[in-house]
Motif scaffolding. Sequence first.
Motif, PDB file in Angstrom:
ATOM      1  N   GLY A 110      41.150  40.400 -27.092  1.00  9.82           N
ATOM      2  CA  GLY A 110      42.278  39.907 -27.925  1.00  9.82           C
ATOM      3  C   GLY A 110      42.865  38.671 -27.756  1.00  9.82           C
ATOM      4  O   GLY A 110      42.980  37.747 -28.402  1.00  9.82           O
ATOM      5  N   LEU A 111      42.721  38.285 -26.358  1.00  8.45           N
ATOM      6  CA  LEU A 111      43.453  36.865 -25.789  1.00  8.45           C
ATOM      7  C   LEU A 111      42.324  36.027 -26.228  1.00  8.45           C
ATOM      8  O   LEU A 111      42.528  34.941 -26.687  1.00  8.45           O
ATOM      9  CB  LEU A 111      43.300  37.018 -24.352  1.00  8.45           C
ATOM     10  CG  LEU A 111      44.466  37.559 -23.635  1.00  8.45           C
ATOM     11  CD1 LEU A 111      44.541  37.580 -21.923  1.00  8.45           C
ATOM     12  CD2 LEU A 111      45.938  36.922 -24.210  1.00  8.45           C
ATOM     13  N   HIS A 112      40.925  36.378 -26.485  1.00 10.92           N
ATOM     14  CA  HIS A 112      39.963  35.424 -26.653  1.00 10.92           C
ATOM     15  C   HIS A 112      40.027  34.841 -28.162  1.00 10.92           C
ATOM     16  O   HIS A 112      39.791  33.636 -28.419  1.00 10.92           O
ATOM     17  CB  HIS A 112      38.437  35.954 -26.368  1.00 10.92           C
ATOM     18  CG  HIS A 112      37.479  34.792 -26.909  1.00 10.92           C
ATOM     19  ND1 HIS A 112      37.086  33.999 -26.166  1.00 10.92           N
ATOM     20  CD2 HIS A 112      36.341  35.007 -27.881  1.00 10.92           C
ATOM     21  CE1 HIS A 112      36.116  33.268 -26.825  1.00 10.92           C
ATOM     22  NE2 HIS A 112      35.758  33.919 -27.883  1.00 10.92           N
ATOM     23  N   PHE A 113      40.496  35.756 -28.994  1.00 14.83           N
ATOM     24  CA  PHE A 113      40.650  35.403 -30.377  1.00 14.83           C
ATOM     25  C   PHE A 113      42.272  34.927 -30.629  1.00 14.83           C
ATOM     26  O   PHE A 113      42.181  34.330 -31.978  1.00 14.83           O
ATOM     27  CB  PHE A 113      40.306  36.448 -31.279  1.00 14.83           C
ATOM     28  CG  PHE A 113      38.656  36.673 -31.133  1.00 14.83           C
ATOM     29  CD1 PHE A 113      37.878  35.797 -32.006  1.00 14.83           C
ATOM     30  CD2 PHE A 113      37.965  37.673 -30.398  1.00 14.83           C
ATOM     31  CE1 PHE A 113      36.391  35.934 -32.063  1.00 14.83           C
ATOM     32  CE2 PHE A 113      36.788  37.661 -30.429  1.00 14.83           C
ATOM     33  CZ  PHE A 113      35.948  37.001 -31.314  1.00 14.83           C
ATOM     34  N   THR A 114      42.951  35.333 -30.220  1.00 15.70           N
ATOM     35  CA  THR A 114      44.567  34.704 -30.342  1.00 15.70           C
ATOM     36  C   THR A 114      45.038  33.759 -29.555  1.00 15.70           C
ATOM     37  O   THR A 114      45.707  32.849 -29.891  1.00 15.70           O
ATOM     38  CB  THR A 114      45.356  36.044 -30.312  1.00 15.70           C
ATOM     39  OG1 THR A 114      45.367  36.608 -28.959  1.00 15.70           O
ATOM     40  CG2 THR A 114      44.779  37.054 -31.218  1.00 15.70           C
ATOM     41  N   ALA A 115      44.586  33.486 -28.325  1.00 15.19           N
ATOM     42  CA  ALA A 115      45.181  32.574 -27.457  1.00 15.19           C
ATOM     43  C   ALA A 115      44.536  31.236 -27.675  1.00 15.19           C
ATOM     44  O   ALA A 115      45.349  29.942 -27.360  1.00 15.19           O
ATOM     45  CB  ALA A 115      44.911  33.060 -26.015  1.00 15.19           C
ATOM     46  N   LEU A 116      43.353  31.064 -28.157  1.00 15.13           N
ATOM     47  CA  LEU A 116      42.721  29.704 -28.371  1.00 15.13           C
ATOM     48  C   LEU A 116      43.340  29.002 -29.518  1.00 15.13           C
ATOM     49  O   LEU A 116      43.499  29.709 -30.692  1.00 15.13           O
ATOM     50  CB  LEU A 116      41.082  29.993 -28.597  1.00 15.13           C
ATOM     51  CG  LEU A 116      40.312  30.549 -27.432  1.00 15.13           C
ATOM     52  CD1 LEU A 116      38.848  30.790 -27.811  1.00 15.13           C
ATOM     53  CD2 LEU A 116      40.541  29.521 -26.095  1.00 15.13           C
ATOM     54  N   PRO A 117      43.753  27.852 -29.525  1.00 16.98           N
ATOM     55  CA  PRO A 117      44.356  26.986 -30.421  1.00 16.98           C
ATOM     56  C   PRO A 117      43.540  26.590 -31.587  1.00 16.98           C
ATOM     57  O   PRO A 117      42.283  26.486 -31.442  1.00 16.98           O
ATOM     58  CB  PRO A 117      44.803  25.952 -29.808  1.00 16.98           C
ATOM     59  CG  PRO A 117      43.706  25.565 -28.739  1.00 16.98           C
ATOM     60  CD  PRO A 117      43.620  27.088 -28.161  1.00 16.98           C
ATOM     61  N   THR A 118      43.942  27.303 -32.779  1.00 18.32           N
ATOM     62  CA  THR A 118      43.068  27.102 -34.222  1.00 18.32           C
ATOM     63  C   THR A 118      43.777  26.192 -34.995  1.00 18.32           C
ATOM     64  O   THR A 118      44.712  26.573 -35.462  1.00 18.32           O
ATOM     65  CB  THR A 118      42.629  28.453 -34.535  1.00 18.32           C
ATOM     66  OG1 THR A 118      42.182  29.233 -33.703  1.00 18.32           O
ATOM     67  CG2 THR A 118      41.741  28.200 -35.912  1.00 18.32           C
ATOM     68  N   ALA A 119      43.170  24.969 -35.415  1.00 19.89           N
ATOM     69  CA  ALA A 119      43.903  24.207 -36.215  1.00 19.89           C
ATOM     70  C   ALA A 119      43.601  24.408 -37.714  1.00 19.89           C
ATOM     71  O   ALA A 119      42.501  24.968 -38.201  1.00 19.89           O
ATOM     72  CB  ALA A 119      43.354  22.548 -35.991  1.00 19.89           C
ATOM     73  N   TRP A 120      44.551  24.084 -38.717  1.00 16.12           N
ATOM     74  CA  TRP A 120      44.386  24.381 -40.097  1.00 16.12           C
ATOM     75  C   TRP A 120      44.934  23.200 -40.890  1.00 16.12           C
ATOM     76  O   TRP A 120      45.905  22.484 -40.420  1.00 16.12           O
ATOM     77  CB  TRP A 120      44.995  25.783 -40.425  1.00 16.12           C
ATOM     78  CG  TRP A 120      46.559  25.764 -40.606  1.00 16.12           C
ATOM     79  CD1 TRP A 120      47.303  26.083 -39.389  1.00 16.12           C
ATOM     80  CD2 TRP A 120      47.608  25.390 -41.285  1.00 16.12           C
ATOM     81  NE1 TRP A 120      48.708  26.109 -39.542  1.00 16.12           N
ATOM     82  CE2 TRP A 120      48.789  25.461 -40.691  1.00 16.12           C
ATOM     83  CE3 TRP A 120      47.450  24.738 -42.764  1.00 16.12           C
ATOM     84  CZ2 TRP A 120      49.980  25.062 -41.339  1.00 16.12           C
ATOM     85  CZ3 TRP A 120      48.673  24.503 -43.180  1.00 16.12           C
ATOM     86  CH2 TRP A 120      49.780  24.822 -42.787  1.00 16.12           C
ATOM     87  N   VAL A 121      44.312  23.051 -41.853  1.00 18.36           N
ATOM     88  CA  VAL A 121      44.639  21.962 -42.877  1.00 18.36           C
ATOM     89  C   VAL A 121      44.906  22.222 -44.319  1.00 18.36           C
ATOM     90  O   VAL A 121      44.044  23.313 -44.546  1.00 18.36           O
ATOM     91  CB  VAL A 121      43.848  20.799 -42.614  1.00 18.36           C
ATOM     92  CG1 VAL A 121      44.001  20.239 -41.199  1.00 18.36           C
ATOM     93  CG2 VAL A 121      42.296  21.147 -43.092  1.00 18.36           C
ATOM     94  N   SER A 122      45.631  21.569 -44.907  1.00 22.60           N
ATOM     95  CA  SER A 122      45.901  21.815 -46.497  1.00 22.60           C
ATOM     96  C   SER A 122      46.020  20.303 -47.236  1.00 22.60           C
ATOM     97  O   SER A 122      46.920  19.636 -46.804  1.00 22.60           O
ATOM     98  CB  SER A 122      46.962  22.850 -46.936  1.00 22.60           C
ATOM     99  OG  SER A 122      47.137  23.066 -48.179  1.00 22.60           O
TER     100      SER A 122
END
Length: 506
Positions: free
Chosen positions: A286-298
């Motif tokens: 769970g930490l691997h997929f939720t703690a890593l920062p993920t950028a999003w744009v619109s």
Amino acid sequence: MPVNSTHPDYDANAFDWSRARDVLSGEDAVKSAGEKYLPRLDSQTDEEFMAYRKRASFFNATARSTEGFIGLIFRRPPFVKVSESSAGVGKALNAFVNDADMLGTTLAGYAKNVTSEVVGVGRAGSLVDWEGDVEKRAYVSLYTAEQIINWRVERVNGRNVPTLIVLSESVPSESPDDLFEFNSQPQMRVLKLVAGDLTSDASGKRPFHYQVEIWRPKENQSKRAKVEWELVETKIPLRLGKPLPLIPFVFHGPRHSRPDVDRPPLRDIIAVNLDHYRLDADYKHGLHFTALPTAWVSGFDKSASLRIGSSTAWVSETPGATAGYLEFTGQGLTTFERAMDRDERLMAVLGSRLLEDQKRVGETAEAIQLRQSGENSVLSAIASSVSESLTQILSWVFWWNSTEEIPDAVTSADVLIQLNTDFSLKGMTSQDLQAVVGAWQAGAISKDTMFELFRKGEILPDGRTNQDEAALIQQQNSQDKGASFSALPASPTRNGAGAPAQQQMQ
């Protein structure tokens, strides 16, 4: 049935023994077992499962607990009672104490190996044999629970004794092509108690004798075919020209020394330890997929390459374009943390006191002793059981070098070994010391008993015998007596007038 057939109790406990071996071996062994201890998540590929397993960490509380138990039992050296004679049985026993297995292991070291097997797996065995070619002495060989594959107990002459024990071994085989290549082949050692003549002796007992068979796989067998075994050697060990009346094999267990399989002492800790491992895998996943920062744009061009960093800027001509980072919110991972904390506390309650958080406030020695009374009772049972089985080994060695008719004639008055059962860190107080000395002065206990109580109370140092302590006391008394005589005033000398010199000075 083939010679490698296993006992039903062996089949019922094989998984527990294998699981205990893996857990005690550590993280690499547990992870190498793959899905045996860590189930694959739904729809996970092999690569994803490998990454899922690598991210997990195994908190080996079981091995630390085992080391702590062994350390407490062997905090003091075992008490060994053998004959101190320099000839005959005494010489043979002293040689056995210094080298029990003909591999350089002392009896104390062998006792530690046996105790480690009993604490970790809950079962072991020792075969007492005689080397009659060169050294002509008795020695002992240790067999693990997995090597004792079959056994049978029957009523023989009014007592229950093993009449069949099958031991799985691996013996080296020389390679004809390469001298430095090490090869081994399986071997079955069958220990039998064979009935003699149908006629009974004067006491009504039927004679039985001990027999050993060696079985090995047949040569030139197809690798795909079922292994077939053949008898390659049969021998009847002799003592004083007569066969042995019993099988010289001793079982070791946490509660008794009978052939029955006993419950492993650490089985509950192992189960919780593996549950902690699975929770940790889910938590790290769970930490691997939720703690890593993920950028999003619109509102940005889909074909544009947006680089993250302070040296670049994102520019969009679309009105209302925006950007941000995905951030995890919720209590999902906190639930895993609480579950792992609960497992750690549960392992501490089950016996892993070395891993329990120490209290910040002071505790009295009585409070600590009361808090650990449950674990101490388990340790005391293990130490007492192993002491009993190790004494049986010493009895066999004594009997093999003596002229006694049967091994049962050797008692604890002849040989004895006792492991430490006092696990309290609290030594003897001054009041206890005065009480013991007072009891000795009153004639209620002997001097040897007083010294033994001092040794258990950690007043006498380890390795100093009662005779050494008595000699030191006598030497100290002699020195003190000589010092008192030298401290007395010298006899007054007389002067010419016949009066003492001291009076003349006055």
